[in-house]
Design a protein around this motif. Structure first.
Motif, PDB file in Angstrom:
ATOM      1  N   PHE A 413      -3.824   3.448   8.904  1.00 36.09           N
ATOM      2  CA  PHE A 413      -3.129   4.580   9.505  1.00 36.09           C
ATOM      3  C   PHE A 413      -1.770   4.810   8.836  1.00 36.09           C
ATOM      4  CE2 PHE A 413      -5.970   4.207  13.308  1.00 36.09           C
ATOM      5  CZ  PHE A 413      -6.362   5.526  13.339  1.00 36.09           C
ATOM      6  N   GLU A 414      -1.096   3.736   8.447  1.00 37.79           N
ATOM      7  CA  GLU A 414       0.179   3.856   7.734  1.00 37.79           C
ATOM      8  C   GLU A 414      -0.005   4.663   6.454  1.00 37.79           C
ATOM      9  OE1 GLU A 414       4.081   3.438   7.657  1.00 37.79           O
ATOM     10  OE2 GLU A 414       3.193   1.805   8.822  1.00 37.79           O
ATOM     11  N   LYS A 415      -1.053   4.351   5.706  1.00 37.14           N
ATOM     12  CA  LYS A 415      -1.321   5.071   4.470  1.00 37.14           C
ATOM     13  C   LYS A 415      -1.708   6.520   4.752  1.00 37.14           C
ATOM     14  CE  LYS A 415      -2.977   2.649   1.176  1.00 37.14           C
ATOM     15  NZ  LYS A 415      -1.928   2.766   0.138  1.00 37.14           N
ATOM     16  N   LEU A 416      -2.431   6.727   5.845  1.00 34.30           N
ATOM     17  CA  LEU A 416      -2.819   8.086   6.219  1.00 34.30           C
ATOM     18  C   LEU A 416      -1.593   8.940   6.518  1.00 34.30           C
ATOM     19  CD1 LEU A 416      -5.331   9.878   6.897  1.00 34.30           C
ATOM     20  CD2 LEU A 416      -5.062   9.132   9.262  1.00 34.30           C
ATOM     21  N   VAL A 417      -0.635   8.354   7.257  1.00 25.83           N
ATOM     22  CA  VAL A 417       0.592   9.082   7.585  1.00 25.83           C
ATOM     23  C   VAL A 417       1.438   9.307   6.331  1.00 25.83           C
ATOM     24  CG1 VAL A 417       2.769   8.936   8.853  1.00 25.83           C
ATOM     25  CG2 VAL A 417       0.622   8.293   9.979  1.00 25.83           C
ATOM     26  N   ALA A 418       1.540   8.275   5.479  1.00 26.72           N
ATOM     27  CA  ALA A 418       2.342   8.392   4.256  1.00 26.72           C
ATOM     28  C   ALA A 418       1.839   9.506   3.354  1.00 26.72           C
ATOM     29  CB  ALA A 418       2.338   7.060   3.504  1.00 26.72           C
ATOM     30  N   ASN A 419       0.541   9.766   3.382  1.00 24.11           N
ATOM     31  CA  ASN A 419      -0.048  10.814   2.548  1.00 24.11           C
ATOM     32  C   ASN A 419      -0.360  12.071   3.343  1.00 24.11           C
ATOM     33  OD1 ASN A 419      -0.548   9.384  -0.169  1.00 24.11           O
ATOM     34  ND2 ASN A 419      -1.427   7.955   1.313  1.00 24.11           N
ATOM     35  N   SER A 420       0.307  12.224   4.496  1.00 25.67           N
ATOM     36  CA  SER A 420      -0.037  13.324   5.392  1.00 25.67           C
ATOM     37  C   SER A 420       0.178  14.696   4.762  1.00 25.67           C
ATOM     38  CB  SER A 420       0.769  13.214   6.696  1.00 25.67           C
ATOM     39  OG  SER A 420       2.168  13.214   6.430  1.00 25.67           O
ATOM     40  N   ASN A 421       1.231  14.838   3.956  1.00 18.89           N
ATOM     41  CA  ASN A 421       1.467  16.142   3.322  1.00 18.89           C
ATOM     42  C   ASN A 421       0.334  16.503   2.371  1.00 18.89           C
ATOM     43  OD1 ASN A 421       3.889  16.590   4.674  1.00 18.89           O
ATOM     44  ND2 ASN A 421       5.092  15.536   3.098  1.00 18.89           N
ATOM     45  N   GLY A 442       0.941  -1.392  15.118  1.00 16.57           N
ATOM     46  CA  GLY A 442       1.634  -0.121  15.144  1.00 16.57           C
ATOM     47  C   GLY A 442       1.827   0.436  13.749  1.00 16.57           C
ATOM     48  N   VAL A 443       2.395   1.635  13.703  1.00 17.24           N
ATOM     49  CA  VAL A 443       2.645   2.336  12.438  1.00 17.24           C
ATOM     50  C   VAL A 443       4.132   2.627  12.357  1.00 17.24           C
ATOM     51  CG1 VAL A 443       2.101   4.386  11.073  1.00 17.24           C
ATOM     52  CG2 VAL A 443       0.323   3.321  12.480  1.00 17.24           C
ATOM     53  N   GLY A 444       4.713   2.355  11.192  1.00 15.69           N
ATOM     54  CA  GLY A 444       6.166   2.430  11.062  1.00 15.69           C
ATOM     55  C   GLY A 444       6.741   3.809  10.893  1.00 15.69           C
ATOM     56  N   SER A 445       5.942   4.787  10.492  1.00 11.64           N
ATOM     57  CA  SER A 445       6.460   6.135  10.248  1.00 11.64           C
ATOM     58  C   SER A 445       5.651   7.150  11.035  1.00 11.64           C
ATOM     59  CB  SER A 445       6.393   6.461   8.755  1.00 11.64           C
ATOM     60  OG  SER A 445       5.081   6.309   8.259  1.00 11.64           O
ATOM     61  N   ASN A 446       6.234   8.353  11.176  1.00 13.20           N
ATOM     62  CA  ASN A 446       5.587   9.402  11.963  1.00 13.20           C
ATOM     63  C   ASN A 446       5.306  10.622  11.097  1.00 13.20           C
ATOM     64  OD1 ASN A 446       5.936   7.730  14.151  1.00 13.20           O
ATOM     65  ND2 ASN A 446       7.730   8.825  14.926  1.00 13.20           N
ATOM     66  N   ALA A 447       4.139  11.227  11.307  1.00 11.10           N
ATOM     67  CA  ALA A 447       3.811  12.475  10.620  1.00 11.10           C
ATOM     68  C   ALA A 447       4.667  13.604  11.179  1.00 11.10           C
ATOM     69  CB  ALA A 447       2.327  12.781  10.793  1.00 11.10           C
ATOM     70  N   LYS A 448       4.881  14.625  10.359  1.00 13.53           N
ATOM     71  CA  LYS A 448       5.728  15.745  10.767  1.00 13.53           C
ATOM     72  C   LYS A 448       4.935  16.850  11.455  1.00 13.53           C
ATOM     73  CE  LYS A 448       9.085  14.882   7.093  1.00 13.53           C
ATOM     74  NZ  LYS A 448       9.780  15.434   5.894  1.00 13.53           N
TER      75      LYS A 448
END
Length: 698
Positions: A413-421, A442-448
């Motif tokens: 999921f972390e990688k999914l969010v990191a490549n969300s754009n 958990g995941v450290g970052s949030n999608a926009k």
């Protein structure tokens, strides 16, 4: 002319009949009337009669007399009689089986025919007493075209399960547990008998569970076999080649655990094959080319624990179900053609269900670059190592995805969010299931933005590190604006379902909440106090089920409106003091289920009295296992026009049960003690006379 007495016999009733509607006086109203009915369905008996008599199987002598009557005088022959008695014994006292088989042998004098009949009855595609996985059975039906195709594979599966429940109700299937059924031995035998006796395209060849070590080349000399089963044997090898079997659509070879190889020429005989099941063939390491099986809809390889590679299968353009769970496969195959090399998953446009997992511990799975395309409907990943993998193409190409016993889910999921754009919105996914993924941190970052904007259904089970759904929703930017159903089971760290007001202001589409074995949950909804919200509405919530939540104190500490609430089920939640039933929603309530402690727990609630005059939709008033010690009056008034069932068992002599002329016409049942009934006061005698047939003494 008035008929004083009559006997009405209704045979093979499938649904309850409203006798008043068809103009027949009910026996409990007309003293001279008697009703006898026969049915396969227990609920028909319960709704139409007071006395139910289960017809037992015929004993040996009764069965023999019926068989002789059906088969005729041929049974008196010295050569035929021993076989006829053996066939009768195989029918196990079931009248339908005896009658069908006996009639089919009437007048037959050739001993060979009687031997064939006996052999057929001893043979169905599944062995005797075999526990049939419900999902497997539905997969077969789907691949055979017996279930109507639908864009949502889950709805197709649900339809199949509903059919199975109907067959169980008809006693044609036997319940084993929630995931398995059995065919009654006699029903199975009769089914095999009928299918093997047909002269055209529906004949079956069934050689399952009889200890075979090999398949002879002449086993399938008849070209008209539709379905062939050699499952659950001890075969070590298959013939190198067979004559063509042009009509065979189903080939079941599963559970031949000693079988090491599938000859390529063997499979070429089955060009019309729709189902190939090799599940639990644990000695197979590889498969031959499958591209020529162009009609194949279902390829089942689950629990082939030594299977390491798959051949190119891009030619299987009609494949709908592909199961390779609990194998050694670590790379999805390429689909090679003369013009191009493409991935399996881009070529098979009709694939609706992919189940993939790894046996013998967690190992990485290589997902081909560029995989995807909008084709799959359901993907299940079991026991897979997801660290470092980019599998957003799976999200982008499916309606439903399941993660079970997967490691590295947080990393994925972390990688999914990191490549969300780059990935964008994954707007085809609407069901997300996560179960037994213990290493979630958990995941450290949030999608926009909301990465799953059409998510409708969330199922979280045995997920120990989640405190609320926001732990998953925030990283993926989820607004849950289309969420209809959410279920939490065995989530030990869950404190509440959701906090409204931070990023999610309301859940306008939510219809169903289910919590079970969430031992630390204290409330279902929490509102962000910093926003100063006094109340929130969940306008479409219809069902709440709360079970085994020992610390649950309340639905919410602030006011939440549930204007469409229809059903509340609470079990083993001892601290819960107040139900979500208010003046605003009591008119829509149809069902409330509780347990023994409820009356004392809810005794202080004034809303119970205030809302009693507004139960326009209430059909059942029941408290499971309840002993009410202080009830003085139970009043059922004109604003309960749909009430059908009242249970007042174990209520020590209330002073009054008031049923009015406005609702008396649809009351179907009142249960209680005879002394209570005799002591009741009535508005007028007509009401008591009308309700007398509805009273069932406890």
């Amino acid at each position: 002319m008035m008929v004083k007495t009559f006997l009405l016999i209704l045979d093979d009733v499938w649904d309850p009949i409203d006798l008043d509607l068809v103009g027949i006086p009910a026996p409990d109203v007309h003293k001279g009337a008697k009703l006898i009915l026969t049915t396969r369905f227990s609920n028909v008996c319960l709704q139409m009669t007071e006395v139910t008599l289960k017809i037992e199987l015929l004993n040996e002598e009764e069965a023999w007399r019926l068989f002789c009557r059906s088969a005729g005088e041929v049974t008196t022959s010295e050569e035929v009689e021993p076989l006829a008695r053996a066939i009768t014994n195989e029918c196990a006292g079931l009248p339908l089986a005896i009658d069908v088989v006996g009639a089919s042998l009437r007048g037959k004098i050739m001993i060979e025919l009687w031997n064939d009949a006996l052999n057929a009855l001893r043979s169905c595609l599944f062995p005797e007493d075999f526990q049939i996985n419900v999902n497997t059975l539905v997969r077969y039906w789907l691949a055979e075209g017996l279930l109507e195709e639908h864009h949502d594979i889950e709805e197709v599966m649900d339809r199949g399960v509903a059919i199975i429940e109907t067959l169980k109700d008809c006693s044609l299937l036997e319940h084993v547990d929630h995931s398995a059924v059995k065919i009654h031995d006699v029903i199975r035998d009769v089914s095999v008998w009928i299918s093997s006796s047909l002269e055209r395209e529906c004949k079956s060849r069934v050689r399952s569970g009889i200890g075979l070590h090999k398949m002879r080349k002449d086993e399938l000399l008849i070209k008209s076999y539709k379905r062939v089963s050699f499952m659950d044997n001890q075969m070590r090898e298959l013939p190198d080649a067979l004559g063509e079997c042009p009509t065979t659509s189903t080939l079941l070879l599963q559970r031949n655990k000693m079988l090491e190889e599938i000859p390529g020429q063997f499979l070429l005989a089955f060009k019309s094959l729709r189902i190939l099941d090799l599940s639990e063939c644990t000695s197979i390491k590889s498969l031959p080319a499958l591209d020529r099986l162009t009609e194949l809809r279902a390829l089942l390889l689950d629990k082939c624990s030594n299977l390491e590679t798959l051949p190119p299968v891009g030619g299987l353009a009609k494949l709908q179900v592909f199961v390779c769970s609990e194998t050694r496969i670590t790379t999805l195959p390429q689909a090679c053609t003369l013009e191009r090399t493409d991935t399996l998953l881009n070529r098979i446009k009709k694939l609706k269900r992919l189940e993939l997992s790894i046996s013998l511990g967690h190992r990485p799975v290589k997902f081909p670059a560029g995989s995807g395309g909008h084709f799959m409907k359901l993907v299940s990943l079991n026991d897979i190592h997801l660290w470092g993998e980019r599998i957003e193409w799976l999200f982008a190409s499916t309606h439903s995805i399941t993660f079970t016993h997967c490691k590295g889910l947080s990393s994925m999921f972390e990688k999914l969010v990191a490549n969300s754009n780059e990935v964008g919105c994954l707007d085809t996914l609407w069901r997300l299931n996560i179960s037994n993924c213990a290493d979630w941190v958990g995941v450290g970052s949030n999608a926009k933005f909301d990465m799953l904007p059409n998510l409708k259904d969330i199922y979280i089970s045995t997920f120990t590190n989640m405190s609320c759904i926001l732990d998953l929703a925030l990283p993926l930017g989820l607004k849950l604006s289309r969420l209809r159903r959410i279920r939490f089971i065995n989530c030990s760290q869950l404190k509440y379902f959701i906090s409204l007001g931070t990023t999610i202001l309301t859940l306008e589409k939510l219809e169903y909440i289910f919590l079970n074995y969430c031992e630390h949950v204290e409330q279902v909804f929490r509102l962000d106090q910093n926003l100063g919200l006094d109340s929130v509405s969940l306008p479409n919530l219809k069902r709440i089920t709360l079970r085994n939540c020992p610390k649950l104190r309340c639905i919410s500490e602030v006011n939440i409106a549930f204007p469409q609430l229809e059903e509340v089920v609470v079990e083993k939640c001892p601290l819960l003091k107040k139900l979500p039933v208010t003046l605003q929603n009591v008119g829509s309530i149809k069902k409330i289920e509780g347990e023994r402690k409820w009356p004392k727990m809810l005794a202080s609630s004034t809303e119970v009295e205030e809302t009693r005059n507004y139960c326009s939709e209430l059909k059942y008033l029941i408290s499971l296992g309840t002993t009410v010690t202080s009830l003085e009056k139970l009043e059922l008034v004109s604003s309960c026009p749909r009430l059908e069932n009242v249970s007042v068992a174990e209520v020590p002599c209330p002073e009054e049960v008031a049923v009015t002329t406005q609702n008396v016409g649809i009351i179907k049942e009142i249960r209680g003690e005879q002394g209570l009934w005799d002591s009741l006061e009535w508005e007028n005698d007509d009401i008591k006379n009308n309700l007398q047939p509805c009273f069932r003494p406890q």
